[in-house]
Design an enzyme around this catalytic site. Structure first.
Site, PDB file in Angstrom:
ATOM      1  CE  LYS A 269      -3.458   2.583   2.767  1.00  0.00           C
ATOM      2  NZ  LYS A 269      -4.606   2.475   4.011  1.00  0.00           N
ATOM      3  CE  LYS A 281      -7.260   8.069   7.813  1.00  0.00           C
ATOM      4  NZ  LYS A 281      -7.871   7.028   8.569  1.00  0.00           N
ATOM      5  CG  ASP A 351     -10.638   7.027   6.250  1.00  0.00           C
ATOM      6  OD1 ASP A 351      -9.315   6.896   5.610  1.00  0.00           O
ATOM      7  OD2 ASP A 351     -10.695   7.083   7.492  1.00  0.00           O
ATOM      8  NE  ARG A 355     -11.100  -1.645   2.988  1.00  0.00           N
ATOM      9  CZ  ARG A 355     -11.513  -1.978   4.202  1.00  0.00           C
ATOM     10  NH1 ARG A 355     -12.839  -2.622   4.017  1.00  0.00           N
ATOM     11  NH2 ARG A 355     -11.156  -1.260   5.098  1.00  0.00           N
TER      12      ARG A 355
HETATM   13  N1  BES Z   1      -4.795   3.900   6.879  1.00  0.00           N
HETATM   14  C1  BES Z   1      -6.127   3.826   7.405  1.00  0.00           C
HETATM   15  C2  BES Z   1      -5.752   2.520   8.400  1.00  0.00           C
HETATM   16  C3  BES Z   1      -5.094   2.838   9.749  1.00  0.00           C
HETATM   17  C4  BES Z   1      -5.797   3.460  11.028  1.00  0.00           C
HETATM   18  C5  BES Z   1      -3.652   2.846   9.837  1.00  0.00           C
HETATM   19  C6  BES Z   1      -4.926   3.644  11.927  1.00  0.00           C
HETATM   20  C7  BES Z   1      -2.913   3.114  10.961  1.00  0.00           C
HETATM   21  C8  BES Z   1      -3.632   3.477  12.053  1.00  0.00           C
HETATM   22  C9  BES Z   1      -6.944   3.287   6.563  1.00  0.00           C
HETATM   23  O1  BES Z   1      -6.952   3.924   5.228  1.00  0.00           O
HETATM   24  C10 BES Z   1      -8.372   3.406   7.084  1.00  0.00           C
HETATM   25  O2  BES Z   1      -8.558   4.558   7.253  1.00  0.00           O
HETATM   26  N2  BES Z   1      -9.101   2.374   7.224  1.00  0.00           N
HETATM   27  C11 BES Z   1     -10.364   2.828   7.979  1.00  0.00           C
HETATM   28  C12 BES Z   1     -11.442   1.642   7.148  1.00  0.00           C
HETATM   29  C13 BES Z   1     -12.898   1.982   7.566  1.00  0.00           C
HETATM   30  C14 BES Z   1     -13.510   3.226   7.012  1.00  0.00           C
HETATM   31  C15 BES Z   1     -13.800   0.754   6.924  1.00  0.00           C
HETATM   32  C16 BES Z   1     -10.425   2.584   9.242  1.00  0.00           C
HETATM   33  O3  BES Z   1      -9.728   1.492   9.865  1.00  0.00           O
HETATM   34  O4  BES Z   1     -10.969   3.158  10.196  1.00  0.00           O
HETATM   35 ZN    ZN Z   2      -5.156   4.421   4.582  1.00  0.00          ZN
HETATM   36 MN    MN Z   3      -8.108   5.502   5.051  1.00  0.00          MN
END
Ligand code: BES
Ligand code: ZN
Ligand code: MN
Length: 506
Positions: A269, A281, A351, A355
C-alpha cells in the site's frame, strides 16, 4: 549529510576481547548462564559485573545494560558493556536483535565510532543467524531521526562507522546479509518517516525506483495515463481528489537460476498521505497518516534484499502510489468504481481507500505473472483493536502458504498471527447496486478488509499482512526510536529464502 542513517563497515574477526582495538565491546549474557559466560572471560573484566549480579544491581534481564570500566585493566577497548538476554532458551531472533540494538543505540548516543560484539552467548540460534542479527541490529541502531532539524549538532550528525563481530565461526556471509537487511530497513524507515509534503507519489516513485534498482532488478514507473489505460478505476478513483498525480511502481527481479512458472508477487500500500478523503478523518493524530505507505516501502526494501542476496526466485514488487485527499474532483460516498479485474465497488466510505488501490495492485501483480502473492498494508484501525501494536495479522489461502509466511516470520523474529477468512464474513461485503461495498461496517473490520482483498487475489496463493498496528512506534523503546519500525521486511526476505512450499500449492 541529508539522511537519518549511515551504513557502518561490518567485519568478522577472532581477536581476543582484551586485544580488540575498538571504542566499545558489547558482551551478551544470559540470566541463567551468567556464571558460564563470566568463567570464560578474562578475569580483568569480570569482578565488577559479578558483584553487580550478586548484589542484584544487574540482573541480565532482556536488553538490560551494565557498563564496566576497562582503562586500568589492560584492555585496548575504551569501554565494555554487558547486555542481558534473560534465559538462554529465550534468546531467539527477536530477543537477540533487541539486545544488539539497545546496546548499539547507547554506543550511538555516546558517540563511539567503533563497536565490537562478543559472540559469547549462543542463545537458540546458529552462528550464521547470530552474525546476521548482530549486523542488522547494529545498522538499525545507527539511525538519527532528527536530520530535518536545522540545529541538529550544527548540521553534523554522528554515526557508528565500524562494527566487528568477534567470533571463531565463519560468519562473514551472515554479517553481510545482516548489513544489507539493516540498511534496507533504515532506508524504508527514512521513507516512511518523511512527511507527506516531501514524499509525494511522484517523489516516492522516483526514490523507490532508485532504491530498488540493484543489479538484476528492472524498475518501471507508470503515470496516470498509463494507469488509466490499464483500467485501474479503483486506484484512479482514490487518486481523483488529489492535485498530485498517482504513480504505479513495479520492480522485477528475474534471476537466471529461478524455477520457471512460479513468481513471488509483493504488493504494498502506497498512500503517501491518508486524510480519509471526503469521509475525512478527525484532526487528532491525523499527522501519523504520512506512514500509510509503509507497506509500499517495505515491499521495495524486501525486493532489493532478495535481489542483493541473489536468491533463486522470481519476484515482483508492485506499489500503487497516491494521496487520499478531499478535493473538488474527489470520489464521494456512494460512488461506484470499476477496477481492472472488472469488479465494481460501491464506495460507501472514501477512507477505506487502501483496499481499493490494493485491489488493482493485486490484479496487476497477477497480470505480470505472480503466482504467490503477499500484500502488506497499514490497512485498518480494526487490526490495532484486535492485536494492538505488538502483532501483525495475517490472512490468506491456501493454508500451506500462510504457514510458510508464519514460519518465515518466526525465523525473522517478527510477531505475526493468523486471522480467519470464514465465508460467513462475505455477507457484510454485499452492496445493493455493485459487486461489493468497500466499507462493510465495524464488526470484524480487519477481517472484512481481508475478505475484500481476497476477491482480487485470484485462485493462486495469497497472504495479506495488516501492519497498521506494527508499522509505527508511538514512543521510543531501548531498541527502537519513535517513528517507523521497518517491520515485515525481514519476514518477506525470509519467505523468499524459503522458496515456494512446492507440492502443497498447485
Ligand atoms: N490508513 C488507514 C488505517 C489505519 C488506521 C492505519 C490507524 C494506521 C492507524 C485506512 O486507510 C483507514 O482509514 N481504514 C479505515 C477503514 C474503515 C473506513 C472501513 C479504518 O480503519 O477506520
Ligand atoms: Zn489508509
Ligand atoms: Mn483511510
Amino acid at each position: 549529510m541529508h539522511a537519518p542513517y549511515e551504513v557502518p563497515r561490518i567485519s568478522v574477526a577472532n581477536t581476543p576481547l582484551a586485544k580488540t582495538d575498538t571504542d566499545l565491546i558489547i558482551i551478551p549474557i544470559a540470566q541463567d548462564r551468567a556464571d558460564e559466560t563470566l568463567a570464560a572471560l578474562d578475569s580483568a573484566i569480570v569482578g565488577d559485573v559479578r558483584s553487580a549480579l550478586q548484589r542484584g544491581e544487574f540482573r541480565a534481564q532482556p536488553h538490560e545494560l551494565y557498563s564496566v570500566r576497562t582503562t586500568a585493566q589492560g584492555w585496548r577497548a575504551s569501554g565494555v558493556v554487558f547486555v542481558g538476554g534473560g534465559n538462554r532458551q529465550e534468546i531467539c531472533a527477536e530477543r537477540l536483535r533487541r539486545m544488539v540494538t539497545a546496546a548499539a543505540r547507547v554506543a550511538h548516543q555516546q558517540k563511539r565510532p567503533r563497536i565490537a560484539w562478543a559472540d559469547v552467548e549462543p542463545g537458540v540460534l546458529t552462528a550464521a543467524a547470530r552474525a546476521e542479527i548482530v549486523a542488522d541490529g547494529a545498522v538499525m541502531a545507527n539511525f538519527d531521526n532528527g536530520f530535518h532539524k536545522s540545529r541538529n549538532n550544527n548540521g553534523s550528525q554522528f554515526f557508528i562507522r565500524e562494527v566487528v563481530v568477534l567470533t571463531a565461526d565463519n560468519a562473514g556471509n551472515g554479517a553481510r546479509n545482516g548489513q544489507a537487511l539493516g540498511a534496507a530497513v533504515n532506508h524504508a524507515r527514512m521513507l516512511i518517516n518523511e512527511p507527506g509534503n516531501y514524499l509525494t507519489p511522484r517523489v516516492f516513485a522516483d526514490k523507490a525506483a532508485e532504491f530498488g534498482s540493484v543489479p538484476g532488478v528492472t524498475a518501471e514507473v507508470l503515470d496516470e495515463k498509463q494507469i488509466e489505460a490499464l483500467g485501474m478505476g479503483l486506484f484512479l478513483g482514490v487518486a481523483r481528489g488529489s492535485a498530485e498525480p498517482p504513480r504505479l511502481l513495479t520492480l522485477k527481479y528475474t534471476p537466471a537460476n529461478a524455477p520457471a512458472g512460479k513468481m513471488l508477487g509483493l504488493v504494498g500500500k502506497g498512500i503517501t498521505f491518508d486524510t480519509g478523503g471526503i469521509s475525512i478523518k478527525p484532526s487528532d493524530g491525523m499527522e501519523r497518516m504520512k506512514d500509510d505507505m509503509a507497506g509500499g516501502a517495505s515491499v521495495v526494501a524486501a525486493l532489493r534484499c532478495i535481489a542483493l542476496q541473489g536468491l533463486p526466485i522470481r519476484a515482483v514488487a508492485v506499489v500503487p502510489m497516491t494521496e487520499n485527499m478531499p478535493g473538488g474532483k474527489a470520489i464521494k460516498p456512494g460512488d461506484i468504481l470499476k477496477g481492472a479485474s472488472g469488479l465494481t465497488v460501491e464506495v460507501n466510505n472514501t477512507d477505506a481507500e487502501g483496499r481499493l488501490i490494493l485491489g488493482d495492485g493485486l490484479w496487476y501483480a497477477r497480470k505480470l505473472g505472480a503466482t504467490h502473492l503477499i500484500d502488506v498494508a497499514t490497512l485498518t484501525g480494526a487490526v490495532v483493536v484486535a492485536l494492538g501494536k505488538i502483532t501483525t495479522g495475517v490472512w490468506g489461502t491456501p493454508q500451506p502458504w500462510v504457514d510458510h509466511v508464519l514460519s518465515a516470520a518466526d525465523r525473522a523474529g517478527e510477531k505475526v498471527w493468523p486471522m480467519p477468512l470464514f465465508e460467513e464474513y462475505r455477507e457484510q461485503l454485499k452492496s445493493e447496486i455493485a459487486d461489493m461495498l468497500n466499507s462493510p461496517g465495524r464488526p470484524a473490520g480487519a477481517v472484512t478488509a481481508a475478505m475484500f482483498l481476497k476477491e482480487f487475489a485470484g485462485d493462486g496463493a495469497w497472504a495479506h499482512l495488516d501492519i497498521a498496528g506494527t508499522a509505527w512506534a508511538e514512543e521510543s523503546k531501548p531498541w527502537q526510536p519513535k517513528g517507523a519500525t521497518g517491520t515485515i521486511i525481514r519476514t518477506l526476505v525470509e519467505v523468499a529464502r524459503g522458496g515456494f512450499p512446492e507440492e502443497k500449492i498447485r
